[in-house]
Design an enzyme around this catalytic site. Sequence first.
Site, PDB file in Angstrom:
ATOM      1  N   CYS A  40      80.107  13.163 -63.986  1.00 60.40           N
ATOM      2  CA  CYS A  40      79.486  13.540 -65.256  1.00 60.40           C
ATOM      3  C   CYS A  40      79.409  15.057 -65.419  1.00 60.40           C
ATOM      4  CB  CYS A  40      78.095  12.905 -65.386  1.00 60.40           C
ATOM      5  SG  CYS A  40      77.030  13.139 -63.945  1.00 60.40           S
ATOM      6  N   HIS A  43      71.238  15.763 -66.887  1.00 61.03           N
ATOM      7  CA  HIS A  43      71.405  17.060 -66.241  1.00 61.03           C
ATOM      8  C   HIS A  43      71.350  18.135 -67.325  1.00 61.03           C
ATOM      9  CE1 HIS A  43      72.912  14.777 -62.815  1.00 61.03           C
ATOM     10  NE2 HIS A  43      73.911  14.307 -63.546  1.00 61.03           N
TER      11      HIS A  43
END
Length: 337
Positions: free
Chosen positions: A140, A220
């Site tokens: 990711c 994140h």
Amino acid sequence: MKKIAVIGYGVIGKRVADAIHLQNDMKLTGVCDVISDWRIQNAVRKEYNIYAATEDAADKMKAEGISVKGNIQELLKKVDLVVDCTPKNIAAQNIKMYKEIGIKFIVQGGEKHETTGHSFSAENNYKSAIKLNATRVVSCNTTSILRTLTALKRANLLDYARGTLLRRATDPWESHLGGIMNTMVPEKDIPSHQGPDAQSVDPDLDVITTAVKVPETLSHMHYWNVKLKKQVTKEEVLNVFKTTSRIKLIRYDQGLVSNNTIKEMFLDMGRPWGDMYEVALWEDMLKVVGDELFYAYVVDNQAIVIPETIDAIRALTGIEMDGAKSIAKTNESLGIH
């Protein structure tokens, strides 16, 4: 219509399965796992064909009233390609089986580049993946790095990039099992692994990353400082980021001030699980000072690789030779605009 199997029906696997089901040029033949709990039972409710990875798993599934279509070997013999979404390092064991059967396969970013010899990011290297036997869809964070830096590189603006990643502690559904609380844990190595991982896709990227694990689970967050090849305006940089459909420009002054507010917006948009397939980049926070560019964005660790995986299926099977066309098809099916 290429026939596709998904091995591992967890956080990524269930999303990949649903995304395959939405496409008109591939068919989800079945999903395979060892679990018999609510997760695989949701796959039953979606009328997906269920296969068991082991005999013990098959017995447990049948005990729960799940109709098991067969074992993993039987599933693999029916398909053109397998997407392995099993937990980290398990795919490396499964690869031996895929190679013995002679089936194309895709693994996820938790595996090492060497497991396939090719790492994939749709806007960066789709062409190099066409008709390959295997690829790895990068993680990711690496996907987000490649999307943003590749856009700048295409515009001949990128000199080098330095980024700091604030990494979620664990996946939301597993937050009761572990993670961290009331602390932050820096990765001791500089660069952190994401920079070298991005270079596995594009060796010419001059990128260094540092990372800190923080006590939250939604996403994140990245902060980037990019040295530009020439002085440009903020508007010119924003126009570069607008050239990619998988970067979504958001605004702090519109109430999108945190990862939870961004998540709420995608839930309100009707995305399944509130998934954000795009990089959510703050346009009003972005700043250009001389030949330096500063920006920040949020990464949905559970969703960003889903469109990349669909594009990787098309590339490996050769059902779409044009990367731009595949990206457009995938975007349309997932509601990326």
